[in-house]
Design a protein around this motif. Structure first.
Motif, PDB file in Angstrom:
ATOM      1  N   THR A  30       9.926  83.854  45.187  1.00 52.61           N
ATOM      2  CA  THR A  30       7.821  84.258  45.538  1.00 52.61           C
ATOM      3  C   THR A  30       7.518  82.665  44.881  1.00 52.61           C
ATOM      4  OG1 THR A  30       8.343  84.469  42.752  1.00 52.61           O
ATOM      5  CG2 THR A  30       8.240  86.859  44.822  1.00 52.61           C
ATOM      6  N   GLU A  73       5.481  86.192  55.239  1.00 47.18           N
ATOM      7  CA  GLU A  73       6.718  86.466  54.913  1.00 47.18           C
ATOM      8  C   GLU A  73       6.894  87.268  54.090  1.00 47.18           C
ATOM      9  OE1 GLU A  73       8.761  83.833  51.596  1.00 47.18           O
ATOM     10  OE2 GLU A  73       6.946  83.373  52.046  1.00 47.18           O
ATOM     11  N   LYS A  74       8.333  87.734  54.239  1.00 54.75           N
ATOM     12  CA  LYS A  74       9.173  89.289  53.359  1.00 54.75           C
ATOM     13  C   LYS A  74      10.148  88.886  52.799  1.00 54.75           C
ATOM     14  CE  LYS A  74       7.060  92.586  56.303  1.00 54.75           C
ATOM     15  NZ  LYS A  74       7.047  94.398  57.127  1.00 54.75           N
ATOM     16  N   ASN A 124      13.476  89.328  50.307  1.00 54.86           N
ATOM     17  CA  ASN A 124      13.631  90.394  48.919  1.00 54.86           C
ATOM     18  C   ASN A 124      15.196  89.588  48.185  1.00 54.86           C
ATOM     19  OD1 ASN A 124      15.493  92.417  47.953  1.00 54.86           O
ATOM     20  ND2 ASN A 124      15.925  93.545  49.284  1.00 54.86           N
ATOM     21  N   ARG A 150      -0.384  87.731  48.074  1.00 56.53           N
ATOM     22  CA  ARG A 150       1.197  87.760  47.523  1.00 56.53           C
ATOM     23  C   ARG A 150       0.986  88.767  46.687  1.00 56.53           C
ATOM     24  NH1 ARG A 150       3.710  82.280  46.512  1.00 56.53           N
ATOM     25  NH2 ARG A 150       4.727  82.998  48.539  1.00 56.53           N
ATOM     26  N   GLN A 166      15.067  86.254  53.413  1.00 56.82           N
ATOM     27  CA  GLN A 166      13.667  86.497  54.161  1.00 56.82           C
ATOM     28  C   GLN A 166      13.922  85.977  55.732  1.00 56.82           C
ATOM     29  OE1 GLN A 166      12.814  83.473  54.856  1.00 56.82           O
ATOM     30  NE2 GLN A 166      10.132  82.941  54.296  1.00 56.82           N
ATOM     31  N   GLN A 181      10.352  85.199  57.978  1.00 58.41           N
ATOM     32  CA  GLN A 181       8.488  84.664  58.133  1.00 58.41           C
ATOM     33  C   GLN A 181       8.042  84.306  59.279  1.00 58.41           C
ATOM     34  OE1 GLN A 181       9.526  80.379  56.945  1.00 58.41           O
ATOM     35  NE2 GLN A 181       8.370  79.987  58.582  1.00 58.41           N
ATOM     36  N   GLU A 235       1.281  86.829  52.356  1.00 52.19           N
ATOM     37  CA  GLU A 235      -0.112  86.744  53.440  1.00 52.19           C
ATOM     38  C   GLU A 235      -0.441  85.195  53.370  1.00 52.19           C
ATOM     39  OE1 GLU A 235      -1.821  89.343  57.026  1.00 52.19           O
ATOM     40  OE2 GLU A 235      -1.112  89.990  54.466  1.00 52.19           O
ATOM     41  N   ILE A 241      11.302  92.488  44.928  1.00 49.86           N
ATOM     42  CA  ILE A 241      11.019  92.482  47.031  1.00 49.86           C
ATOM     43  C   ILE A 241       9.839  91.459  47.226  1.00 49.86           C
ATOM     44  CG2 ILE A 241      10.568  93.668  48.644  1.00 49.86           C
ATOM     45  CD1 ILE A 241      12.145  95.326  47.522  1.00 49.86           C
ATOM     46  N   SER A 242       9.253  90.829  47.941  1.00 53.95           N
ATOM     47  CA  SER A 242       8.018  90.171  47.743  1.00 53.95           C
ATOM     48  C   SER A 242       7.696  90.236  49.141  1.00 53.95           C
ATOM     49  CB  SER A 242       8.380  89.217  47.040  1.00 53.95           C
ATOM     50  OG  SER A 242       9.039  88.511  48.356  1.00 53.95           O
ATOM     51  N   GLU A 243       6.119  89.789  49.584  1.00 55.22           N
ATOM     52  CA  GLU A 243       5.554  89.401  50.064  1.00 55.22           C
ATOM     53  C   GLU A 243       5.245  88.224  50.193  1.00 55.22           C
ATOM     54  OE1 GLU A 243       2.819  92.064  53.824  1.00 55.22           O
ATOM     55  OE2 GLU A 243       4.351  93.165  53.222  1.00 55.22           O
TER      56      GLU A 243
END
Length: 716
Positions: A108, A370-371, A373, A427, A342, A344, A395, A391-393
């Motif tokens: 992140t 992008e995602k 874990n 994010r 990850q 993307q 864009e 857990i992240s995302e």
């Protein structure tokens, strides 16, 4: 011998070589001329000497001579560029340029130096030491690249460019052997052009033992097995349309490096603290393996239109890493287990064209998602200190453009380039942790920024030009994976840099000498930096926008044909990076809220760095003899900006000597044979890759001692 004295000697040697050439006979011909280097740093193919960027380019031949197969291998070859493995994972790289970078690896938090594979952004630093099976060229762009490359290039950008399928069919096989049971096999198969289609398959495998013997159960420290492959397909649909598809993968297996006590009270009386490299060590309970896997697909469609070349670049990439690192030299102590996933996807539309004889332009639209874990478990003597999941995302969308005007009234000698890029970032992150007494936390944030740039480039002659530029860069904000409970929210904000640069591009004596130089001044604001709140809990760090810094410096790159067949290369970098303001944001610190810039240092910013090398090539009766030797130097530096025990993150200066001797173009029937012997770190320099404070003692792991081997390549 002081650093300055060593630098003076190296630069004096380079200058004496260059000066002596003015007295040499000016014989015409290719043997006494430097070859033109073509780059795509500005999204179009052009000569490096005509590109107003401080740039280093390493061709396939140079990469082979330096033994480069992954990004980490160019460490030391590019002054004012610092590339070193991340302490927890040797597959991850910390990359700094001109004192600007990110000394952490989190799902992140973004890097400050953008890395691109065939124009595709690599969002995570994990896996950057993976082998790229077939590199054609590496371009290192020093300084912010906020217009054409976008966010997260506040330090610069690195382009990894792979070899495309050839029109002619062919097969080549390289086998290598070396000390510490090193071996490598590299296979390349070219189909040649069949109708309108050509394909290329490359497969690489390698392995070596570690250079620190494991005194307990398991493999030696640093031992690894690597594999990498790439399939590339090119379809020339017609004269106006081409399609390029590629699939690549890479894998690294083996345990992490060995951290040994170097100062303080060692956790293991049997392993006393020592500033010298240990040849053996062990982990409590035995050495555990780590594994990194990366793969990706790309599809590039190019269409020639009346307004320029329209290009669509689509890409999907994914990675998984399972790592275990132990810091306690054989006693039950601090151990880190990390599992990262990850993926993307990115899509770029790009238009590159000309309007008449006075204008050329680049324009584009960009989308990225992008995602991730990330799981981490930290223990001490088996007792859980931290267990977390994030857990992240992320864009991002961007629109950019750059226009260059070359007025005919000045015989097209002046180029005025105006560019700009608008970026919008979103994010989000969800974090659970056993240290969070208030339960799980979630957050989301958006950022946006416009980055303009202006460049003036004037060609005084056909071989001498100067440029001046003002460029800006933007690095997106984020959430802190390793945060304390109070440090997860709010998220840290974006950081920005504004850079001023004056540069020189020149060639001399009928292209026998090229000399390029740049001087720069940058203002770095809202810096994102990690702060360890307590050295007894180094697994918890908070990221803050701590303040401002200024970075001044210069660099030059010299290439010269000394005599026929002998080429000198010398590059030098000087960086003076200092904090102007650093606000201590540790809530429990006595200096909380105060400016502690007088106690902080810019991380991974050695004052001086240089590399000097000689290449010799001469036809002999059985083929072509090639010989090369190079020496690279880095001043002392720190791995963190501010800590109560800064010396625990200190890295000494070091110099490395490498050499290679080869005979190429040995004709065997219809095949060509190449045999090469090489050696790296020939004087077995002892140098620390990473150093860390662990409360009562300091620990570090050391770089690889002398290595040597032989490569044999047979091509049909």
């Amino acid at each position: 011998m002081t650093t300055l004295y060593k630098s003076a000697i190296a630069l004096a040697v380079a200058a004496s070589f260059a000066t002596s050439m003015t007295h040499a006979e000016a014989t015409a011909g290719k043997a006494l001329s430097l070859e033109e280097v073509l780059v795509t740093a500005e999204k179009r193919e052009q000569s490096l000497q005509n590109t107003p960027i401080s740039i280093l380019a390493f061709s396939a031949e140079k990469l082979a001579r330096f033994g480069v197969s992954d990004l980490g291998d160019i460490s030391g070859l590019a002054p004012n560029v610092e590339i070193t493995p991340f302490p927890i994972s040797r597959s991850s790289l910390i990359v700094f340029m001109r004192g600007v970078g990110n000394n952490d690896s989190q799902s992140t938090q973004d890097p400050a130096v953008g890395v691109y594979l065939d124009g595709i952004y690599m969002a995570r630093s994990i896996g950057l030491t993976s082998d790229v099976a077939d590199l054609e060229r590496i371009e290192v762009l020093r300084g912010p690249q906020g217009t054409l490359y976008g966010r997260n290039t506040t330090g610069g950008a690195i382009n990894l460019i792979t070899a495309k399928p050839a029109d002619e069919a062919g097969i080549s096989q390289t086998v290598s052997r070396g000390n510490r049971s090193y071996w490598k096999s590299l296979t390349k198969i070219e189909t040649g052009k069949v109708g309108d289609v050509a394909a290329k398959l490359t497969y690489l495998r390698s392995a070596h033992e570690g250079w620190v013997k494991n005194a307990g159960p398991g493999k030696n420290f640093g031992e690894e097995e690597k594999s990498a492959g790439r399939f590339a397909l090119r379809w020339d649909v017609n004269d106006a349309i081409s399609v390029d598809y590629a699939y690549d993968f890479s894998e690294i297996d083996g345990p992490q490096h060995y951290y040994q006590p170097i100062a303080g009270v060692s956790p293991n009386p049997a392993v006393p603290a020592s500033g010298s490299r240990n040849g053996s060590g062990q982990w409590f309970g035995g050495v555990l393996p780590s594994n990194t896997e990366i793969s990706g697909h790309s599809l590039i469609v190019s269409l020639e239109t009346s307004v320029g070349v329209l290009k669509s670049i689509s890409a999907y990439r994914e990675l998984n890493e399972l790592i275990v690192q132990d810091y306690n030299a054989g006693t039950p102590g601090f151990r880190v287990n990390v599992d990262v996933d990850q993926e993307q996807f990115s899509q770029e539309l790009q238009l590159v064209g000309d309007y008449g004889s006075e204008f050329n332009y680049v324009a584009g639209l960009y989308y990225f998602i992008e995602k991730g874990n990330e799981l981490e478990s930290d223990t001490f003597a088996g007792f859980p200190l931290e267990g977390r999941q994030v857990i992240s995302e992320s864009e991002a969308q961007a629109i950019y453009g750059q226009v260059t005007w070359s007025p005919s009234a000045l015989d097209h000698r002046l180029d005025i380039t105006l560019g700009g890029r608008y970026t919008a970032d979103d994010r989000s992150a969800d974090k659970t942790s056993i240290t969070f007494v208030g339960g799980a936390q979630s957050g989301s944030e958006s950022w946006s920024h416009f980055n303009p740039s202006l460049t003036l480039d004037y060609a005084w002659t056909d071989t001498l030009s100067t440029y001046g530029k003002v460029v800006s860069g933007y690095k997106s904000g984020g959430f802190n994976v390793r945060s304390t409970e109070a440090g997860f929210q709010p998220p840290f904000d974006e950081e920005n840099i504004l850079s001023y640069e004056l540069g020189l591009k020149s060639t001399w004596l009928d292209r026998r000498i090229s000399f390029n130089a740049a001087v720069f001044h940058a203002k770095y604001t809202d810096m994102q930096l990690q702060q360890i709140t307590n050295n007894a809990t180094i697994f918890l760090t908070d990221v803050f926008n701590v303040g401002e810094a200024k970075v001044d410096g210069f660099e030059f790159d010299l290439m010269a044909v000394v005599v026929e067949g002998l080429t000198l290369q010398a590059s030098y970098g000087y960086t003076d990076a200092d904090f102007v303001e650093y606000i201590d944001q540790r809530p429990t610190a006595p200096t909380f809220g105060q400016d502690v810039s007088d106690r902080a240092v810019m991380p991974y910013a050695p004052e001086q760095s240089f590399t000097v090398g000689l290449d010799y090539e001469k036809p002999i009766s059985i083929g072509v003899l090639q010989a090369s030797v190079d020496y690279n130097w880095r001043d002392e530096r720190y791995g963190t900006a501010f800590n109560d025990d800064l010396q625990g993150f200190f890295l000494d200066d070091n110099g490395i000597v490498n050499a290679r001797l080869a005979v190429t173009e040995i004709s065997i029937g219809k095949a060509n044979l190449e045999v090469a012997a090489w050696g790296r770190n020939l004087d077995s320099e002892e140098y620390k890759i990473h150093s860390i404070s662990l409360g009562t003692y300091r620990s570090a792991y050391f770089g690889e001692p002398k290595s040597y081997g032989i490569d044999v390549t047979l091509s049909f």
